[in-house]
Motif scaffolding. Structure first.
Motif, PDB file in Angstrom:
ATOM      1  N   HIS A   1     -82.423  25.204 126.298  1.00 45.29           N
ATOM      2  CA  HIS A   1     -83.837  25.230 125.909  1.00 45.29           C
ATOM      3  C   HIS A   1     -84.662  24.068 126.431  1.00 45.29           C
ATOM      4  O   HIS A   1     -85.885  24.095 126.311  1.00 45.29           O
ATOM      5  N   GLY A   2     -84.022  23.034 126.958  1.00 42.82           N
ATOM      6  CA  GLY A   2     -84.776  21.899 127.487  1.00 42.82           C
ATOM      7  C   GLY A   2     -85.033  20.837 126.442  1.00 42.82           C
ATOM      8  O   GLY A   2     -84.213  20.586 125.565  1.00 42.82           O
ATOM      9  N   VAL A   3     -86.201  20.211 126.535  1.00 43.03           N
ATOM     10  CA  VAL A   3     -86.538  19.075 125.682  1.00 43.03           C
ATOM     11  C   VAL A   3     -87.098  19.552 124.347  1.00 43.03           C
ATOM     12  O   VAL A   3     -88.013  20.377 124.298  1.00 43.03           O
TER      13      VAL A   3
ATOM     14  N   ALA B   1     -78.455  18.065 138.130  1.00 44.83           N
ATOM     15  CA  ALA B   1     -78.021  19.419 138.499  1.00 44.83           C
ATOM     16  C   ALA B   1     -79.230  20.348 138.620  1.00 44.83           C
ATOM     17  O   ALA B   1     -79.296  21.186 139.529  1.00 44.83           O
ATOM     18  N   ILE B   2     -80.192  20.194 137.722  1.00 39.06           N
ATOM     19  CA  ILE B   2     -81.414  20.998 137.782  1.00 39.06           C
ATOM     20  C   ILE B   2     -82.193  20.644 139.050  1.00 39.06           C
ATOM     21  O   ILE B   2     -82.718  21.524 139.734  1.00 39.06           O
TER      22      ILE B   2
ATOM     23  N   GLY C   1     -87.932  28.517 136.200  1.00 35.87           N
ATOM     24  CA  GLY C   1     -87.228  28.054 135.000  1.00 35.87           C
ATOM     25  C   GLY C   1     -86.707  26.641 135.152  1.00 35.87           C
ATOM     26  O   GLY C   1     -86.846  25.801 134.256  1.00 35.87           O
ATOM     27  N   ALA C   2     -86.106  26.356 136.307  1.00 35.22           N
ATOM     28  CA  ALA C   2     -85.586  25.012 136.572  1.00 35.22           C
ATOM     29  C   ALA C   2     -86.730  24.002 136.657  1.00 35.22           C
ATOM     30  O   ALA C   2     -86.634  22.887 136.129  1.00 35.22           O
ATOM     31  N   LEU C   3     -87.814  24.399 137.294  1.00 31.68           N
ATOM     32  CA  LEU C   3     -88.980  23.512 137.411  1.00 31.68           C
ATOM     33  C   LEU C   3     -89.536  23.176 136.038  1.00 31.68           C
ATOM     34  O   LEU C   3     -89.825  22.017 135.734  1.00 31.68           O
ATOM     35  N   ASP C   4     -89.642  24.172 135.163  1.00 29.84           N
ATOM     36  CA  ASP C   4     -90.150  23.947 133.815  1.00 29.84           C
ATOM     37  C   ASP C   4     -89.260  22.968 133.045  1.00 29.84           C
ATOM     38  O   ASP C   4     -89.755  22.040 132.396  1.00 29.84           O
ATOM     39  N   LEU C   5     -87.940  23.162 133.133  1.00 30.58           N
ATOM     40  CA  LEU C   5     -87.014  22.254 132.448  1.00 30.58           C
ATOM     41  C   LEU C   5     -87.162  20.831 132.972  1.00 30.58           C
ATOM     42  O   LEU C   5     -87.190  19.865 132.208  1.00 30.58           O
ATOM     43  N   MET C   6     -87.276  20.705 134.304  1.00 33.03           N
ATOM     44  CA  MET C   6     -87.381  19.372 134.893  1.00 33.03           C
ATOM     45  C   MET C   6     -88.709  18.716 134.531  1.00 33.03           C
ATOM     46  O   MET C   6     -88.736  17.524 134.214  1.00 33.03           O
TER      47      MET C   6
ATOM     48  N   THR D   1     -97.676  12.963 130.955  1.00 37.09           N
ATOM     49  CA  THR D   1     -98.049  14.316 130.537  1.00 37.09           C
ATOM     50  C   THR D   1     -97.261  15.278 131.422  1.00 37.09           C
ATOM     51  O   THR D   1     -96.754  14.888 132.485  1.00 37.09           O
ATOM     52  N   GLN D   2     -97.177  16.525 131.007  1.00 36.59           N
ATOM     53  CA  GLN D   2     -96.462  17.500 131.831  1.00 36.59           C
ATOM     54  C   GLN D   2     -97.172  17.709 133.164  1.00 36.59           C
ATOM     55  O   GLN D   2     -96.528  17.937 134.183  1.00 36.59           O
ATOM     56  N   THR D   3     -98.491  17.589 133.178  1.00 41.10           N
ATOM     57  CA  THR D   3     -99.244  17.714 134.427  1.00 41.10           C
ATOM     58  C   THR D   3     -98.877  16.584 135.384  1.00 41.10           C
ATOM     59  O   THR D   3     -98.661  16.812 136.584  1.00 41.10           O
ATOM     60  N   GLU D   4     -98.778  15.356 134.859  1.00 39.68           N
ATOM     61  CA  GLU D   4     -98.396  14.206 135.693  1.00 39.68           C
ATOM     62  C   GLU D   4     -96.962  14.354 136.192  1.00 39.68           C
ATOM     63  O   GLU D   4     -96.669  14.050 137.345  1.00 39.68           O
ATOM     64  N   ALA D   5     -96.078  14.833 135.325  1.00 41.70           N
ATOM     65  CA  ALA D   5     -94.681  15.031 135.721  1.00 41.70           C
ATOM     66  C   ALA D   5     -94.578  16.093 136.811  1.00 41.70           C
ATOM     67  O   ALA D   5     -93.835  15.926 137.785  1.00 41.70           O
ATOM     68  N   ARG D   6     -95.322  17.181 136.675  1.00 45.34           N
ATOM     69  CA  ARG D   6     -95.321  18.245 137.693  1.00 45.34           C
ATOM     70  C   ARG D   6     -95.761  17.679 139.037  1.00 45.34           C
ATOM     71  O   ARG D   6     -95.149  17.953 140.065  1.00 45.34           O
TER      72      ARG D   6
END
Length: 178
Positions: free
Chosen positions: A21-23, A110-111, A137-142, A153-158
């Motif tokens: 499920h991720g974080v 691994a992701i 899916g992998a991108l979202d988890l990372m 933020t998730q935007t900055e991480a992306r």
């Protein structure tokens, strides 16, 4: 509540990674009777999925539950994204299973390897539907883990992840000119 082990691996309010499920965040530690046994459980909430999971304390480690990656692991994962993809040959279902197994470990590196190997750069839309699903899916988890680990933020991480992937030499590009 009585915890036999006062030295718990996680605290209430701590961000953790659960492989499938991720974080998420540990929101409580509770006791519950299951099949006649009293179990102590970590209650983990995943806001994105509006999901709550309960993991027995005794099974936390074997389930893959872990702390969010340290900064050096995030740096390594971002470096992996910038590496050249490992071209795999063979049937898609075998490669797909390999990608799913690596994602299932919940390990950030691994992701990152899965993202690196599926990254097609500007031709990402040309990937098959199942390839695209695994990639997303992998991108979202990372994104979620890099954001939590780096306090972004998730935007900055992306953006950080996309910048790393943009550095990767692609299999289609940089063909030697005769």
């Amino acid at each position: 509540m009585t915890t036999r082990n006062n030295k718990l691996p996680f605290k209430i309010g701590e961000a953790v990674v659960y492989p499938s499920h991720g974080v998420g965040e540990i929101t409580a530690i509770e006791e519950q009777e299951v099949a006649g046994f009293m179990l102590e459980l970590f209650v983990i909430t995943f806001d994105k999925d509006r999901l709550t999971v309960r993991v027995p304390l005794a099974k936390a480690k074997s389930s893959g539950l872990r702390k969010v990656s340290e900064p050096d692991v995030v740096t390594l994962a971002l470096q992996i994204l910038a590496d050249k993809a490992k071209a795999k040959r063979g049937m898609w279902n075998r490669r797909s299973n390999d990608f799913q197994e690596r994602i299932g470990t919940g390990q950030l590196t691994a992701i990152a390897e899965v993202l690196r190997d599926l990254n097609r750069g500007s031709e990402q839309q040309e990937a098959s539907y199942s390839e695209q699903q695994i990639f997303e899916g992998a991108l979202d988890l990372m994104i979620r883990e890099v954001a939590a680990a780096s306090r972004l933020t998730q935007t900055e991480a992306r953006k950080l992840i996309e910048q790393s992937m943009a550095k990767a030499p692609h299999l289609n590009s940089a063909l030697p000119v005769a």
